[in-house]
Design a protein around this motif. Structure first.
Motif, PDB file in Angstrom:
ATOM      1  N   UNK A  30     -71.629  70.898  54.167  1.00 20.68           N
ATOM      2  CA  UNK A  30     -72.046  70.708  55.555  1.00 20.68           C
ATOM      3  C   UNK A  30     -71.466  69.427  56.143  1.00 20.68           C
ATOM      4  N   UNK A  31     -71.411  68.383  55.340  1.00 19.68           N
ATOM      5  CA  UNK A  31     -70.944  67.086  55.823  1.00 19.68           C
ATOM      6  C   UNK A  31     -69.427  66.936  55.748  1.00 19.68           C
ATOM      7  N   UNK A  32     -68.766  67.930  55.154  1.00 23.38           N
ATOM      8  CA  UNK A  32     -67.307  67.883  55.025  1.00 23.38           C
ATOM      9  C   UNK A  32     -66.869  66.580  54.349  1.00 23.38           C
ATOM     10  N   UNK A  33     -67.492  66.319  53.174  1.00 24.81           N
ATOM     11  CA  UNK A  33     -67.212  65.076  52.462  1.00 24.81           C
ATOM     12  C   UNK A  33     -66.056  65.185  51.486  1.00 24.81           C
ATOM     13  N   UNK A  34     -65.419  66.316  51.440  1.00 20.48           N
ATOM     14  CA  UNK A  34     -64.337  66.478  50.483  1.00 20.48           C
ATOM     15  C   UNK A  34     -64.854  67.069  49.185  1.00 20.48           C
ATOM     16  N   UNK A  35     -63.990  67.056  48.187  1.00 21.43           N
ATOM     17  CA  UNK A  35     -64.329  67.707  46.925  1.00 21.43           C
ATOM     18  C   UNK A  35     -65.467  66.971  46.216  1.00 21.43           C
ATOM     19  N   UNK A  36     -66.376  67.747  45.660  1.00 16.46           N
ATOM     20  CA  UNK A  36     -67.485  67.210  44.879  1.00 16.46           C
ATOM     21  C   UNK A  36     -67.534  67.993  43.575  1.00 16.46           C
ATOM     22  N   UNK A  37     -67.435  67.283  42.463  1.00 20.80           N
ATOM     23  CA  UNK A  37     -67.454  67.926  41.157  1.00 20.80           C
ATOM     24  C   UNK A  37     -68.730  67.529  40.421  1.00 20.80           C
ATOM     25  N   UNK A  38     -69.420  68.537  39.907  1.00 21.90           N
ATOM     26  CA  UNK A  38     -70.676  68.318  39.190  1.00 21.90           C
ATOM     27  C   UNK A  38     -70.537  68.789  37.747  1.00 21.90           C
ATOM     28  N   UNK A  39     -71.149  68.052  36.843  1.00 20.72           N
ATOM     29  CA  UNK A  39     -71.255  68.476  35.455  1.00 20.72           C
ATOM     30  C   UNK A  39     -72.665  68.191  34.978  1.00 20.72           C
ATOM     31  N   UNK A  40     -73.068  68.919  33.940  1.00 17.96           N
ATOM     32  CA  UNK A  40     -74.435  68.787  33.441  1.00 17.96           C
ATOM     33  C   UNK A  40     -74.448  68.560  31.935  1.00 17.96           C
ATOM     34  N   UNK A  41     -75.384  67.726  31.522  1.00 14.39           N
ATOM     35  CA  UNK A  41     -75.620  67.500  30.105  1.00 14.39           C
ATOM     36  C   UNK A  41     -77.093  67.778  29.826  1.00 14.39           C
ATOM     37  N   UNK A  42     -77.428  69.047  29.506  1.00 15.13           N
ATOM     38  CA  UNK A  42     -78.809  69.363  29.116  1.00 15.13           C
ATOM     39  C   UNK A  42     -79.005  68.979  27.660  1.00 15.13           C
ATOM     40  N   UNK A  43     -79.788  67.950  27.419  1.00 20.56           N
ATOM     41  CA  UNK A  43     -79.918  67.425  26.068  1.00 20.56           C
ATOM     42  C   UNK A  43     -80.597  68.405  25.117  1.00 20.56           C
ATOM     43  N   UNK A 108     -80.314  61.108  36.306  1.00 19.43           N
ATOM     44  CA  UNK A 108     -81.109  61.333  35.094  1.00 19.43           C
ATOM     45  C   UNK A 108     -82.430  61.980  35.485  1.00 19.43           C
ATOM     46  N   UNK A 109     -82.757  63.093  34.839  1.00 20.11           N
ATOM     47  CA  UNK A 109     -83.959  63.851  35.187  1.00 20.11           C
ATOM     48  C   UNK A 109     -84.808  64.020  33.932  1.00 20.11           C
ATOM     49  N   UNK A 110     -86.039  63.500  33.973  1.00 20.64           N
ATOM     50  CA  UNK A 110     -86.928  63.652  32.840  1.00 20.64           C
ATOM     51  C   UNK A 110     -87.666  62.381  32.519  1.00 20.64           C
ATOM     52  N   UNK A 111     -87.366  61.797  31.342  1.00 15.22           N
ATOM     53  CA  UNK A 111     -88.099  60.614  30.891  1.00 15.22           C
ATOM     54  C   UNK A 111     -87.138  59.585  30.315  1.00 15.22           C
ATOM     55  N   UNK A 112     -87.592  58.842  29.313  1.00 14.74           N
ATOM     56  CA  UNK A 112     -86.830  57.718  28.790  1.00 14.74           C
ATOM     57  C   UNK A 112     -85.507  58.141  28.157  1.00 14.74           C
ATOM     58  N   UNK A 113     -85.413  59.345  27.617  1.00 13.36           N
ATOM     59  CA  UNK A 113     -84.190  59.752  26.917  1.00 13.36           C
ATOM     60  C   UNK A 113     -83.008  59.921  27.878  1.00 13.36           C
ATOM     61  N   UNK A 114     -83.086  60.752  28.906  1.00 10.88           N
ATOM     62  CA  UNK A 114     -81.967  60.802  29.849  1.00 10.88           C
ATOM     63  C   UNK A 114     -81.771  59.492  30.596  1.00 10.88           C
ATOM     64  N   UNK A 115     -82.862  58.773  30.839  1.00 16.32           N
ATOM     65  CA  UNK A 115     -82.747  57.478  31.508  1.00 16.32           C
ATOM     66  C   UNK A 115     -81.918  56.512  30.660  1.00 16.32           C
ATOM     67  N   UNK A 116     -82.149  56.499  29.354  1.00 16.83           N
ATOM     68  CA  UNK A 116     -81.387  55.621  28.461  1.00 16.83           C
ATOM     69  C   UNK A 116     -79.919  56.014  28.413  1.00 16.83           C
ATOM     70  N   UNK A 117     -79.649  57.319  28.360  1.00 21.05           N
ATOM     71  CA  UNK A 117     -78.257  57.757  28.342  1.00 21.05           C
ATOM     72  C   UNK A 117     -77.553  57.399  29.648  1.00 21.05           C
ATOM     73  N   UNK A 118     -78.277  57.502  30.766  1.00 25.02           N
ATOM     74  CA  UNK A 118     -77.678  57.103  32.047  1.00 25.02           C
ATOM     75  C   UNK A 118     -77.314  55.625  32.021  1.00 25.02           C
ATOM     76  N   UNK A 119     -78.191  54.814  31.466  1.00 30.50           N
ATOM     77  CA  UNK A 119     -77.914  53.378  31.369  1.00 30.50           C
ATOM     78  C   UNK A 119     -76.690  53.118  30.501  1.00 30.50           C
ATOM     79  N   UNK A 120     -76.523  53.894  29.424  1.00 32.22           N
ATOM     80  CA  UNK A 120     -75.397  53.694  28.520  1.00 32.22           C
ATOM     81  C   UNK A 120     -74.047  53.983  29.173  1.00 32.22           C
ATOM     82  N   UNK A 121     -74.041  54.798  30.228  1.00 35.81           N
ATOM     83  CA  UNK A 121     -72.763  55.091  30.886  1.00 35.81           C
ATOM     84  C   UNK A 121     -72.177  53.865  31.568  1.00 35.81           C
ATOM     85  N   UNK A 122     -73.019  52.904  31.929  1.00 34.77           N
ATOM     86  CA  UNK A 122     -72.533  51.744  32.675  1.00 34.77           C
ATOM     87  C   UNK A 122     -72.301  52.042  34.147  1.00 34.77           C
ATOM     88  N   UNK A 123     -72.627  53.252  34.600  1.00 40.12           N
ATOM     89  CA  UNK A 123     -72.435  53.658  35.982  1.00 40.12           C
ATOM     90  C   UNK A 123     -73.758  53.594  36.747  1.00 40.12           C
TER      91      UNK A 123
END
Length: 407
Positions: A30-43, A108-123
């Protein structure tokens, strides 16, 4: 090209992440923001919720014996350790670090586990806390531990989104930038009955046995043992329909129902004496909306049913998820909309039948369930607002302003 990585750690968490991902795709176009690529890591689990909306999985994940409840019981921990939990955990950490260069933003969606992995990315990352609630602590203090709150502060964590108002309020007392915009669990449940057959005459009762292999089959058998008593107690026509997770299929349920005397009549219909139940894998939203009452032994699905204003009967199960302790914690989270039938197995059919009759006949109580459901679960629309906030972060790669919370 902007790239967003989703990390989640359970069936319900995958559902929530998929709703946000779906809204990201819609809003980006809708916003015409250009390409958006999504990936998922279901732990944990097979990632079916992501695949259903076309979001590719970043890596092949494993279904653990505990069903993702590794640290809930000693038995679950032992089973997961035997199946290689330590090696799998190291694999997840290595994989996330490898994805760090790819991602512009992590959700990160859930609790401490995905939250910790998100922190590890440095992003930079957003956190959607759909599992923890201060209803568990009766609102007295934050259910998030100090080390969890440390991961929720800027600049790395751009913002935290809670599942209810009191959790948001208590996080803010600890100076965590948090907002409550509704519960994204309530998104994606839309159901259009325009081209659907009318609801059967009489009472419609939905069955929600859960989504974890093995446990869901056991749960459904516990429910099936109660259905004849429920039908006799209610009187008049009673229609039973079970919503089976698409990832499980029907064959395993068919095999386990046969020894109890349930005969397969085809197209998911099973009969025993004069009682019939329909099992389907494509009917989740329809069952939630059409049911007068639900019998549930599930996590997210039970919460969604309550959010839609439905009364729910729960039966403590054998786990790994739906244990007696889980059932009582869920009752604390969801309030009076949930009735736990916690009696000996031999007495369970009559107890379930009596509770069902009591709930369905009290019209004033049914109105109270609708009010309670909205208070505890909120309304739909949060996924779209969280997605819009995420998109606003992408051009600058830094947090730009604090959103206004409804809580």
């Amino acid at each position: 090209m902007h790239r967003i990585l989703f990390i989640s750690d359970g069936h319900g968490e995958d559902w929530v992440a998929a709703q946000i991902a779906s809204q990201l795709t819609r809003l980006s176009a809708q916003r015409d923001l250009g390409a958006l690529e999504l990936r998922a890591l279901p732990m944990v689990g097979d990632g079916h919720s992501y695949e259903r909306i076309g979001v590719p999985l970043a890596l092949t994940t494993r279904v653990l014996p505990s069903g993702g409840f590794t640290f809930k019981t000693l038995r679950g921990l032992w089973l997961d350790l035997r199946s290689g939990l330590a090696g799998y955990g190291a694999h997840l950490v290595r994989s996330v670090r490898g994805l760090a260069d790819w991602a512009d933003l992590v959700v990160a969606v859930g609790d401490i586990l995905p939250l910790s992995l998100a922190w590890l990315t440095g992003k930079p990352y957003l956190f959607v806390g759909c599992t923890k609630s201060d209803y568990y602590t009766e609102g007295a203090y934050s259910c998030y531990f100090p080390w969890e709150r440390a991961l929720l502060h800027p600049p790395r964590c751009l913002h935290a989104f809670t599942r209810d108002r009191i959790t948001c309020r208590n996080l803010r007392l600890h100076r965590v930038p948090a907002s409550y915009w509704g519960n994204p669990m309530m998104d994606g449940l839309e159901w259009d009955d325009t081209h659907q057959p009318p609801r059967p005459e009489g009472t419609f009762i939905g069955l929600l046995p859960g989504s974890r292999p093995g446990e869901a089959q056991r749960n459904l058998l516990d429910m099936l043992r109660c259905l004849e008593a429920v039908r006799h107690h209610l009187g008049g026509p009673v229609h039973f329909e079970a919503a089976i997770s698409a990832g499980l299929g029907l064959e395993s349920f068919r095999r386990q129902a046969a020894p109890l005397g349930w005969q397969d009549r085809g197209e998911g219909r099973f009969e025993r004496n004069t009682t019939a139940v329909v099992l389907r894998t494509d009917n989740f939203s329809a069952v939630l909306h059409r049911a007068h009452l639900l019998i549930a032994m599930a996590g997210t699905a039970t919460e969604q049913a309550v959010g839609l204003g439905k009364p729910v009967i729960t039966l403590p199960g054998r786990g790994p998820q739906f244990t007696r302790r889980f059932a009582y914690l869920q009752r604390q989270l969801l309030g009076d909309s949930v009735r736990i039938v916690d009696v000996a197995p031999a007495r369970r059919p009559e107890a379930v039948a009596g509770t069902a009759a009591d709930l369905i006949k009290d019209r004033e109580r049914l109105r109270q369930f609708a009010r309670n459901g909205y208070e505890r679960m909120g309304g739909a629309g949060a996924a779209g607002q969280i997605a819009a906030f995420a998109l606003d972060q992408l051009p600058r790669r830094v947090r730009g302003g604090t959103p206004q919370s409804r809580g």
